[in-house]
Design a protein around this motif. Structure first.
Motif, PDB file in Angstrom:
ATOM      1  N   ALA A  32       0.830  -1.210   0.000  1.00 23.46           N
ATOM      2  CA  ALA A  32       0.000   0.000   0.000  1.00 23.46           C
ATOM      3  C   ALA A  32       0.860   1.254   0.000  1.00 23.46           C
ATOM      4  CB  ALA A  32      -0.926  -0.004   1.209  1.00 23.46           C
ATOM      5  N   TYR A  33       1.927   1.245   0.795  1.00 28.50           N
ATOM      6  CA  TYR A  33       2.818   2.399   0.846  1.00 28.50           C
ATOM      7  C   TYR A  33       3.467   2.639  -0.525  1.00 28.50           C
ATOM      8  CZ  TYR A  33       6.594   5.501   2.138  1.00 28.50           C
ATOM      9  OH  TYR A  33       7.458   6.554   2.186  1.00 28.50           O
ATOM     10  N   LEU A  44       0.800   4.083  -2.934  1.00 31.90           N
ATOM     11  CA  LEU A  44       0.455   5.471  -2.589  1.00 31.90           C
ATOM     12  C   LEU A  44       1.600   6.422  -2.937  1.00 31.90           C
ATOM     13  CD1 LEU A  44      -1.446   5.071   0.776  1.00 31.90           C
ATOM     14  CD2 LEU A  44      -2.363   5.825  -1.413  1.00 31.90           C
ATOM     15  N   HIS A  45       2.824   5.993  -2.702  1.00 36.06           N
ATOM     16  CA  HIS A  45       3.981   6.820  -3.063  1.00 36.06           C
ATOM     17  C   HIS A  45       4.052   7.000  -4.577  1.00 36.06           C
ATOM     18  CE1 HIS A  45       7.783   8.741  -2.360  1.00 36.06           C
ATOM     19  NE2 HIS A  45       8.362   7.954  -3.253  1.00 36.06           N
ATOM     20  N   TYR A  48       1.512   6.987  -6.585  1.00 36.89           N
ATOM     21  CA  TYR A  48       0.431   7.908  -6.938  1.00 36.89           C
ATOM     22  C   TYR A  48       0.891   9.358  -6.779  1.00 36.89           C
ATOM     23  CZ  TYR A  48      -3.794  10.674  -6.430  1.00 36.89           C
ATOM     24  OH  TYR A  48      -4.730  11.661  -6.542  1.00 36.89           O
TER      25      TYR A  48
END
Length: 52
Positions: A14-15, A18-19, A21
């Motif tokens: 997830a990290y 998101l990074h 993105y």
């Protein structure tokens, strides 16, 4: 042990996404692709690891 393993894997994936993105949003498409690739590798290699 297994719950900790899955928590780390899901948090790492997830990290990474998101990074990626936020990098894509800042118009750094090559960096976003690289971080997305890292996130994909984290999530795919999870299924190759067997906990004993």
């Amino acid at each position: 042990m297994r719950m900790i393993f899955w928590a780390v894997i899901l948090f790492g994936g997830a990290y990474s996404f998101l990074h990626a993105y936020f990098l894509f949003k800042d118009k750094n498409k090559i960096g976003a692709f690289g971080i997305s690739l890292v996130g994909s590798v984290i999530l795919i290699l999870t299924f190759l690891v067997r906990l004993k």
